[in-house]
Design an enzyme around this catalytic site. Structure first.
Site, PDB file in Angstrom:
ATOM      1  N   VAL A 244      54.561  47.545  17.116  1.00 60.47           N
ATOM      2  CA  VAL A 244      53.425  47.879  17.969  1.00 60.47           C
ATOM      3  C   VAL A 244      53.961  47.718  19.258  1.00 60.47           C
ATOM      4  O   VAL A 244      53.349  46.896  20.332  1.00 60.47           O
ATOM      5  CB  VAL A 244      52.143  47.065  17.788  1.00 60.47           C
ATOM      6  CG1 VAL A 244      50.940  47.399  18.557  1.00 60.47           C
ATOM      7  CG2 VAL A 244      51.758  46.965  16.501  1.00 60.47           C
ATOM      8  N   SER A 245      55.042  48.610  19.737  1.00 59.42           N
ATOM      9  CA  SER A 245      55.674  48.708  21.017  1.00 59.42           C
ATOM     10  C   SER A 245      55.894  47.344  21.608  1.00 59.42           C
ATOM     11  O   SER A 245      55.725  46.928  22.938  1.00 59.42           O
ATOM     12  CB  SER A 245      54.260  49.301  22.114  1.00 59.42           C
ATOM     13  OG  SER A 245      54.300  50.642  21.662  1.00 59.42           O
TER      14      SER A 245
ATOM     15  N   SER B 248      54.019  62.886   5.477  1.00 57.64           N
ATOM     16  CA  SER B 248      53.815  61.807   6.793  1.00 57.64           C
ATOM     17  C   SER B 248      52.322  62.293   7.519  1.00 57.64           C
ATOM     18  O   SER B 248      51.956  63.416   7.550  1.00 57.64           O
ATOM     19  CB  SER B 248      54.829  61.868   7.709  1.00 57.64           C
ATOM     20  OG  SER B 248      54.777  60.994   8.901  1.00 57.64           O
ATOM     21  N   ASN B 249      51.677  61.126   7.900  1.00 62.21           N
ATOM     22  CA  ASN B 249      50.416  61.350   8.618  1.00 62.21           C
ATOM     23  C   ASN B 249      49.279  61.905   7.991  1.00 62.21           C
ATOM     24  O   ASN B 249      48.250  62.466   8.432  1.00 62.21           O
ATOM     25  CB  ASN B 249      50.656  62.068   9.928  1.00 62.21           C
ATOM     26  CG  ASN B 249      51.770  61.431  11.001  1.00 62.21           C
ATOM     27  OD1 ASN B 249      51.347  60.153  11.365  1.00 62.21           O
ATOM     28  ND2 ASN B 249      52.908  61.944  11.098  1.00 62.21           N
TER      29      ASN B 249
ATOM     30  N   LYS C 114      57.707  39.596  22.570  1.00 61.29           N
ATOM     31  CA  LYS C 114      58.104  39.890  23.698  1.00 61.29           C
ATOM     32  C   LYS C 114      57.312  39.563  25.291  1.00 61.29           C
ATOM     33  O   LYS C 114      57.835  39.350  26.343  1.00 61.29           O
ATOM     34  CB  LYS C 114      58.504  41.227  23.985  1.00 61.29           C
ATOM     35  CG  LYS C 114      59.765  41.872  23.330  1.00 61.29           C
ATOM     36  CD  LYS C 114      59.723  43.408  23.444  1.00 61.29           C
ATOM     37  CE  LYS C 114      60.938  44.024  23.051  1.00 61.29           C
ATOM     38  NZ  LYS C 114      61.213  45.422  23.413  1.00 61.29           N
TER      39      LYS C 114
ATOM     40  N   PHE D 179      55.706  52.269  13.534  1.00 62.51           N
ATOM     41  CA  PHE D 179      55.004  51.481  14.474  1.00 62.51           C
ATOM     42  C   PHE D 179      54.986  49.919  14.283  1.00 62.51           C
ATOM     43  O   PHE D 179      54.103  49.439  14.257  1.00 62.51           O
ATOM     44  CB  PHE D 179      53.594  52.064  15.001  1.00 62.51           C
ATOM     45  CG  PHE D 179      53.106  51.808  16.189  1.00 62.51           C
ATOM     46  CD1 PHE D 179      53.987  51.911  17.348  1.00 62.51           C
ATOM     47  CD2 PHE D 179      51.857  51.451  16.598  1.00 62.51           C
ATOM     48  CE1 PHE D 179      53.328  51.696  18.427  1.00 62.51           C
ATOM     49  CE2 PHE D 179      51.481  51.055  17.494  1.00 62.51           C
ATOM     50  CZ  PHE D 179      52.179  51.431  18.669  1.00 62.51           C
TER      51      PHE D 179
ATOM     52  N   TYR E 167      62.204  65.524  17.336  1.00 61.25           N
ATOM     53  CA  TYR E 167      62.742  64.636  18.216  1.00 61.25           C
ATOM     54  C   TYR E 167      63.908  65.563  19.083  1.00 61.25           C
ATOM     55  O   TYR E 167      64.971  65.818  18.279  1.00 61.25           O
ATOM     56  CB  TYR E 167      63.500  63.534  17.380  1.00 61.25           C
ATOM     57  CG  TYR E 167      62.535  62.884  16.488  1.00 61.25           C
ATOM     58  CD1 TYR E 167      61.181  62.960  16.631  1.00 61.25           C
ATOM     59  CD2 TYR E 167      63.230  62.204  15.487  1.00 61.25           C
ATOM     60  CE1 TYR E 167      60.254  61.661  15.912  1.00 61.25           C
ATOM     61  CE2 TYR E 167      62.391  61.165  14.822  1.00 61.25           C
ATOM     62  CZ  TYR E 167      61.055  61.143  14.843  1.00 61.25           C
ATOM     63  OH  TYR E 167      60.090  60.398  14.001  1.00 61.25           O
TER      64      TYR E 167
END
Length: 311
Positions: A207-208, A155-156, A214, A204, A58
């Site tokens: 999900v955006s 992670s992942n 929205k 996530f 980041y």
């Protein structure tokens, strides 16, 4: 909402944390204001958030640096810091490195950027192709014994990589994608993490914005917007997702919150999940996320959402 214990670690956190990829994450977001990012972290701590999630990638260390500057203004023991590493610069690119030497070097560099003498939770951010995962975790365990980190995360990772990493029972936390539109972790990871008392931290989760209520069926996204490439935002699938999300509106109205708070509260109702790390760019978004703590879903609510978004 009281503090919760994270897996088998000795970490206790308020269940609504803060994902900080928009704090100094200039490589992820254009036109970030660093002072706004620092004020976001301050407001999080002032409002009872005790768990901050960052990573080297980041801002290529900048997020950690900004958080480190803010940390000096508060009691260090009041804040639980999670950070991650695996990205190693090679020329103009990054490769993943889980070697013990690289992970130990990464921890030392994170400590300096965060201006602290310990990291509460340190993740291997992505798996590499070569390092035995139990050897990578053993290196972090040695740092844990030295007091430089308090808990170990991955992670992942795939399930097989997680099992290899946890061969000696040393993994405390797994971070991975999980949301109402991608519930694969329920069958791939949750049985194992529950059996071994490993906390699952989902990313996530909204999900955006798709699960936040929205958008409408007619919403379109401009050229270059990543959502144009995501399956859940395509054609009839997008419209079906919107129809499902809209069915959460009566539950949100009943609890006097937004749909996003209902979705986040549903995750926290799962025994596999101790803490959430929704991201934010501004303090008002952060404070809005905290309304999730006020939501107490009934079993009827939980079952309805489970059926609505059944795999």
């Amino acid at each position: 909402m009281k503090k919760v214990k994270v897996g088998k670690s000795d970490l206790h956190v308020f269940p609504i944390g803060l994902g900080t990829n928009a704090v100094g994450g200039h490589n992820l977001y254009p036109n970030l204001n660093e002072e706004t990012g620092k004020e976001l972290v301050r407001e999080a701590i002032r409002n009872g958030v005790t768990f901050l999630d960052t990573a080297y990638i980041y801002g290529i260390g900048r997020s950690e640096e900004l958080i480190g500057e803010v940390l000096k203004e508060f009691n260090r023991e009041d804040v639980v810091i999670a950070t991650k590493a695996a990205h190693k610069k090679e020329g103009d690119d990054f490769v993943f490195d889980n070697s013990p030497a690289f992970l130990k070097k990464s921890v030392e560099e994170s400590l300096k950027r965060l201006q602290t003498d310990y990291i509460d939770l340190f993740y291997i951010h992505f798996p590499d192709e070569n390092t035995p995962k139990d050897e990578a975790v053993q290196a972090l365990h040695e740092l844990k014994q030295e007091g430089k980190i308090r808990a170990i995360g991955v992670s992942n990772f795939s399930l097989e990589q997680l099992k290899e990493a946890n061969k000696d029972g040393l993994v405390d936390v797994l971070q991975g994608e999980y949301n109402l539109l991608n519930r694969e972790a329920e069958t791939t990871f949750f049985p194992y993490t529950q059996e071994h008392n490993i906390s699952f931290v989902p990313y996530f989760p909204l999900v955006s914005g798709l699960l936040a209520g929205k958008y409408s069926e007619d919403t379109t996204f401009p050229e270059g917007d990543l959502r144009r490439e995501m399956e859940n935002f395509q054609g009839e699938r997008f419209k079906e997702n919107i129809r499902k999300v809209n069915q959460l509106a009566p539950i949100a109205e009943k609890h006097n919150v937004d749909i996003a708070h209902i979705v986040l509260a549903w995750y926290l109702a799962r025994p596999e999940i101790d803490v959430l790390i929704p991201g934010a760019k501004r303090a008002d978004q952060l404070i809005d996320n905290l309304k999730t703590a006020e939501v107490n879903l009934s079993q009827e609510d939980i079952d309805f959402i489970d059926r609505l978004f059944a795999r």
